[in-house]
Design a protein around this motif. Structure first.
Motif, PDB file in Angstrom:
ATOM      1  N   CYS A 173      -1.601  -1.318  -3.995  1.00  0.00           N
ATOM      2  CA  CYS A 173      -2.776  -0.512  -3.699  1.00  0.00           C
ATOM      3  C   CYS A 173      -2.338   0.923  -3.437  1.00  0.00           C
ATOM      4  CB  CYS A 173      -3.512  -1.061  -2.482  1.00  0.00           C
ATOM      5  SG  CYS A 173      -5.159  -0.352  -2.259  1.00  0.00           S
ATOM      6  N   VAL A 233       0.860  -1.178   0.000  1.00  0.00           N
ATOM      7  CA  VAL A 233       0.000   0.000   0.000  1.00  0.00           C
ATOM      8  C   VAL A 233       0.898   1.229   0.000  1.00  0.00           C
ATOM      9  CG1 VAL A 233      -1.878   1.220   1.163  1.00  0.00           C
ATOM     10  CG2 VAL A 233      -1.696  -1.276   1.374  1.00  0.00           C
ATOM     11  N   LEU A 285      -9.452  -2.259   2.153  1.00  0.00           N
ATOM     12  CA  LEU A 285      -8.312  -2.834   1.442  1.00  0.00           C
ATOM     13  C   LEU A 285      -8.459  -4.345   1.271  1.00  0.00           C
ATOM     14  CD1 LEU A 285      -5.339  -0.811   2.996  1.00  0.00           C
ATOM     15  CD2 LEU A 285      -6.757  -0.284   0.993  1.00  0.00           C
ATOM     16  N   LEU A 309      -6.510  -0.689  -6.505  1.00  0.00           N
ATOM     17  CA  LEU A 309      -5.619  -1.840  -6.407  1.00  0.00           C
ATOM     18  C   LEU A 309      -5.245  -2.293  -7.810  1.00  0.00           C
ATOM     19  CD1 LEU A 309      -5.985  -4.926  -4.115  1.00  0.00           C
ATOM     20  CD2 LEU A 309      -5.691  -5.247  -6.575  1.00  0.00           C
TER      21      LEU A 309
END
Length: 235
Positions: free
Chosen positions: A91, A3, A104, A158
């Motif tokens: 992401c 992320v 997420l 994503l």
């Protein structure tokens, strides 16, 4: 999952983004990286403190490149390299977005359930829960998961491992400041499907990190003048 959050000042909204991400309810391992794109000295200090407090990796671009902000291309290329090394999905959650605890993991599950998925994007909403920029075109799609041929934003998206392996960000145009339009179109061109998850709303405060872009709504003539004269905001 890797992320990332690119940051340029706007420290208050950035810290909201950070706190929400580290509080995510995840069943898979994830690494969180904040890319500090030439924030002020004071905000760089506060990001370093937040890194110690919340356990994310802080990458200060002032230590990596001399190119002035925005450095989205450098960030994307570095993040892609890290993701490919770990066979991980990537992401992107921008610093004016607040995710929910399940966002997420749900994006990951939704992408995994769709083998043709190139990009899975969470729909953005305002503080009242109404779909807002950049997904105004999806107002009729509330509470649905829909394939879209419109471009998907990097607000909260994503990128699957399969897509990252097929398209190198080294091919992106270095003269442009932003790359979400190009990347989402390349995903489609390579035969993937991009999905908008209107079931996963995230709060978006548009352009918190680039206040001058608010002129697009309050003073469009000045916005386009700045964009033209200073060659800003090339998409």
């Amino acid at each position: 999952m890797i992320v990332i959050t690119p940051v340029k000042d706007a420290i208050a909204s950035t810290l909201e983004t950070v706190k929400a991400i580290v509080a995510s309810e995840m069943r898979i391992p994830f690494t969180y990286i904040v890319y500090n794109d030439f924030s002020t000295e004071e905000n760089t200090r506060r990001l370093a403190e937040a890194s110690s407090a919340y356990g994310f990796t802080l990458v200060n671009l002032s230590e990596k490149t001399n190119r002035p902000s925005p450095n989205y291309l450098w960030i994307l290329q570095d993040a892609q390299r890290r993701a490919l090394e770990k066979s991980a999905v990537l992401c992107i959650v921008e610093s004016d977005v607040t995710v929910r605890p399940h966002t997420l993991q749900s994006l990951f599950d939704g992408a995994l359930a769709r083998p043709d998925c190139g990009i899975a994007a969470a729909v953005t909403v305002d503080s009242a829960g109404q779909i807002n920029y950049p997904y105004l075109y999806a107002k009729k799609e509330a509470n649905r998961i829909v394939p879209t041929r419109r471009h998907v934003s990097f607000c909260c998206s994503l990128l699957t491992d399969a897509f990252l392996r097929k398209y190198s960000f080294a091919q992106l145009d270095p003269s442009r400041a932003w790359h979400d339009v190009t990347v989402s179109h390349r995903s489609l061109a390579l035969g993937f499907t991009n999905y908008l998850f209107a079931t996963l709303p995230v709060v978006h405060r548009p352009h918190s990190s680039r206040p001058w872009k608010q002129l697009k709504y309050t003073n469009p003539l000045r916005y386009y003048w700045l964009k033209l004269v200073h060659k800003r905001d090339k998409i």
